[in-house]
Design an enzyme around this catalytic site. Structure first.
Site, short mmCIF file in Angstrom:
data_model
loop_
_atom_site.label_atom_id
_atom_site.label_comp_id
_atom_site.label_asym_id
_atom_site.label_seq_id
_atom_site.Cartn_x
_atom_site.Cartn_y
_atom_site.Cartn_z
N ARG A 431 17.38 -17.13 47.33
CA ARG A 431 15.97 -16.81 47.10
C ARG A 431 15.19 -18.10 46.86
NH1 ARG A 431 19.47 -13.77 44.43
NH2 ARG A 431 19.35 -11.50 44.46
N ARG A 539 21.26 9.40 53.86
CA ARG A 539 19.91 9.33 54.44
C ARG A 539 19.20 8.05 54.05
NH1 ARG A 539 16.57 14.28 52.62
NH2 ARG A 539 15.21 13.40 54.22
N ASP A 555 13.15 16.22 56.64
CA ASP A 555 14.18 17.25 56.68
C ASP A 555 13.92 18.13 57.89
OD1 ASP A 555 15.53 16.34 54.53
OD2 ASP A 555 15.11 18.04 53.21
N GLU A 556 14.96 18.76 58.39
CA GLU A 556 14.84 19.50 59.64
C GLU A 556 13.93 20.71 59.55
OE1 GLU A 556 18.44 21.44 60.85
OE2 GLU A 556 19.22 21.45 58.81
N GLU A 643 18.81 13.03 45.59
CA GLU A 643 18.63 11.73 46.24
C GLU A 643 17.16 11.35 46.37
OE1 GLU A 643 18.13 14.56 49.61
OE2 GLU A 643 19.36 14.43 47.80
N ASP A 644 16.28 12.34 46.61
CA ASP A 644 14.87 12.00 46.74
C ASP A 644 14.24 11.65 45.39
OD1 ASP A 644 15.15 14.56 45.85
OD2 ASP A 644 13.77 15.48 47.27
N ARG A 691 17.94 19.57 39.61
CA ARG A 691 16.92 18.52 39.70
C ARG A 691 16.55 18.00 38.30
NH1 ARG A 691 13.91 17.12 44.03
NH2 ARG A 691 14.31 18.17 46.02
#
Length: 735
Positions: A431, A539, A555-556, A643-644, A691
């Site tokens: 860095r 993801r 998402d689908e 995960e979200d 959640r």
């Protein structure tokens, strides 16, 4: 013969006459000035002339240069040799780089022996390493080794002093003369001189030490760390005291100090002189002699008055209301006051000659502190008065940045130490000082991702640039695809129609193989199928196929129109460091349950934008996978729909900013509600319970709740205004 002698005599006489005629004046001047110089030396007062200097100092004090209690250069040299045993270490000579080539930068901590004493601070250091992404339980994979022996307090008068360290470390088969070892130390030496003696030979080990003398410090090898107390938080830590629009640059006091005054011994010279700058108005300098067992035996004529004045002011009140804080040396060079001043946004004025400042290899202290000279104490007030208010505010802001990035917890202190060592292994990928000294800080700018500012989402404003004008759609599929009427196929068609879409990636997380290419819709952009492992954290893996700055995570079952996608992307380009998307949730503190709650109800506040339909920078994939420890990713994989939340917590922890919700069509929310109504009530309850459990575990792991709430939603200009549809850029959003 006589004639010859006569000529020789005349020649000799002529030579003397010529010498006297041409050089006599210079000879007379030389004699004159020599006499004056001798007279001046004779008449010049000696430093120990008691008649001239009686009222200023004793002759014994004037025989030495500076504080008589300070160790002489010879004593410091002897202490240095006792520590390093003539070792002139550099990374190239005392570190085995080959151990780091196969498995990367992994750190192994020695197993703790039963009954072995361990201080609270050293236990926190070991815990920080073992909970981090650097840790490995296998010594064969390790690049760096940490002793389980507590080496923090090497004052042999301390109750935490560990004896016979030399014998113990030499018995370790991995010791290897200290090679590839890192030793932490906070206190070295003892009364009266407090030298750098650790009481054992560190060999070729790297020393991470507080109160480091520059004379003993080996640049590019050792690391200077701050002195912190046993109560310093393990992780998270309290935020700094400088809030937006709450503290003006000019405060009630200009310069303050409140602390101990040493009557004798090392460090007494500096603190004994602090009363000279006290004016009782904007400069408050208070000391007390009332500490230690025998203070009354040594007290001087000032002690009683000093002790009375000392109690008139509260230390925390002074910190809150002063622009500058004096940070003098104590018995050792460093003190707890240094971190206290940083947190309080009180600009440190350092009076500790010879102190190698913490992490000075990476941190530019010239932007956050005033480095003074102990011998020029009386010049400090006028010097700080000359600093322009704009620079004062810049100093204060930098103290908050440094405190939050590197010093607010033991985790950050330890991780900064390890990252500095890691940077040394690959200097060409290390860095820059700009990254270390600019938000969000060096710990969050991974050189494995890039060393170019343009590749990170944080520096577009400084560079006067913008992110790339295309995005990658990343769709997670969990159910088999059959006919083109299914939601995922409609979603692909809508996204591919966007003028900003560069490619579509489908993460196939099903047990069955993906359909053949003929089953997928024809698109104007490349469509690629990526085989996943079935983990929820897949993801957010940094796939090499993602080349654009922006990622549209989907998402689908999400239903979006091309107009929604286009508008959200335009908004994201203005806020590339944030998550910008559609489905929004919020968190709250449940006072009855004393835990964090999670809700999906429509309220006036949001703090989470679900990554089922959201834009963010691709760099967050690298942070999610490489910055977060493995334990957090395992938590995500074990809890459904976590995960979200973790991604939102991560981005909020980095930016200190909330996500941004953008306009969505009404039928989008209705579609989601219809899907929920068709689900069993028990499943819905379990979903929200997981959640909420996830949210509380993340808050515990980070040490605080990083999520930030917002009441902002962004709509297009002319959204639902009573004007012609032809004048609106995104008219389909209103349908």
């Amino acid at each position: 013969m006589q004639t010859r002698k006569k000529y020789i005599f005349l020649t000799f006489l002529a030579s003397w006459l010529l010498l006297f005629f041409f050089g006599g004046d210079q000879l007379r001047r030389f004699a004159f000035f020599s006499g004056r110089k001798a007279e001046a030396q004779k008449n010049w007062p000696r430093w120990t002339d008691q008649l001239l200097l009686k009222s200023f100092a004793d002759p014994e004090e004037l025989q030495s240069d500076g504080d008589p209690s300070l160790p002489s250069p010879r004593e410091r040299r002897a202490a240095w040799l006792n520590i390093y045993k003539n070792s002139r270490c550099r990374m190239e000579t005392c570190f085995d780089f080959s151990r780091c080539e196969k498995h990367g930068f992994k750190v192994f901590t020695y197993p703790r022996e039963r009954g072995q004493p361990l201080s609270e601070s050293y236990s926190k250091i070991l815990t920080s390493i073992e909970r981090s992404r650097y840790y490995t339980p296998n010594p064969e994979e390790a690049c760096l080794f940490i002793l389980s022996i507590d080496t923090l307090d090497r004052d042999h008068l301390s109750g935490q002093y560990i004896r016979n360290v030399d014998e113990k470390i030499r018995s370790f088969p991995l010791w290897n003369g200290g090679r590839n070892h890192l030793i932490f130390n906070l206190y070295s030496g003892t009364w009266p001189n407090y030298t750098e003696d650790l009481g054992f030979n560190i060999g070729q080990a790297i020393l991470a030490k507080a109160s480091f003398y520059t004379e003993s410090f080996r640049p590019g090898f050792d690391i200077s760390i701050p002195l912190f107390s046993k109560d310093h938080p393990q992780r998270g830590g309290e935020r700094g005291w400088l809030y937006q629009d709450s503290i003006p640059p000019k405060k009630k006091y200009l310069l303050v100090f409140k602390g101990k005054r040493y009557l004798t011994g090392i460090g007494s010279g500096t603190r004994n002189a602090l009363h000279h700058i006290h004016n009782g108005k904007d400069i408050i300098s208070l000391t007390t002699c009332k500490h230690g067992k025998d203070w009354e035996k040594h007290k001087d004529t000032r002690c009683d008055k000093d002790n009375v004045d000392y109690e008139k002011f509260d230390y925390q009140e002074l910190l809150h209301n002063s622009t500058f804080c004096i940070v003098p040396r104590g018995r050792r060079l460093g003190s707890f006051r240094f971190l206290e001043a940083l947190q309080a946004a009180c600009i440190p004025v350092l009076l500790s000659d010879g102190w190698e400042l913490p992490f000075a290899e990476a941190i530019d202290w010239g932007k956050a502190a005033v480095v003074g000279n102990e011998k020029l104490l009386l010049q400090i007030p006028s010097a700080v008065r000359c600093i322009h208010p704009e620079r004062v505010l810049a100093f204060q802001q930098q103290t908050q940045f440094l405190w939050d990035s590197y010093f607010s917890s033991v985790d950050k202190i330890v991780h900064t130490t390890l990252e500095i060592i890691k940077d040394r292994l690959l200097p060409h990928r290390s860095r820059s000082r700009f990254l270390w000294n600019t938000l969000p800080g060096g710990l969050l700018a991974l050189p494995d991702f890039s060393t170019h500012l343009r590749d990170f989402p944080f520096y577009y404003l400084q560079r006067g640039s913008s992110p790339s004008e295309k995005f990658t759609a990343f769709i997670r599929a969990v159910s088999p695809v059959g006919f083109p009427s299914q939601p995922i196929l409609r979603l692909i068609q809508a996204v591919s129609a966007s003028q900003y879409c560069a490619q579509i990636l489908v993460l196939w997380s099903c047990e069955k193989p993906p359909p053949p290419s003929g089953k997928w819709p024809q698109t104007t952009v490349p469509l690629t199928i990526i085989q996943g492992t079935g983990k929820l954290s897949d993801r957010f893996f940094p796939y090499a196929a993602i080349q654009t700055d922006a990622v549209l995570s989907l998402d689908e079952h999400i239903s979006l129109s091309t107009s929604e996608v286009d508008f959200a992307f335009v908004v994201w380009r203005s806020f590339p460091e944030r998550i910008v998307g559609f489905p929004a949730q919020s968190h709250f503190w449940d006072a009855e349950q004393r835990c964090w709650g999670y809700t999906s109800k429509w309220t006036n506040e949001i703090s989470i934008v679900l990554t089922t339909a959201a834009f963010y920078h691709r760099y967050y994939h690298s942070l999610f996978t490489e910055y977060l420890p493995a334990g957090l990713r395992e938590l995500v994989d074990g809890l459904a729909a976590c995960e979200d939340i973790l991604m939102n917590v991560l981005v909020a922890a980095i930016t200190k900013l909330p996500p941004i919700k953008v306009t969505q069509r009404k039928q989008h929310k209705e579609t989601v509600l219809q899907q929920v109504k068709g689900t069993a009530g028990a499943a819905i309850g379990g979903h929200f319970s997981q959640r909420q459990d996830c949210l509380n575990q993340l808050a515990d792991w980070f040490g605080y709740m990083p999520l930030v709430s917002s009441q902002l939603r962004l709509d297009p200009v002319l959204f639902k205004d009573q004007v012609s549809v032809l004048r609106k850029k995104y008219p389909r959003l209103e349908k």
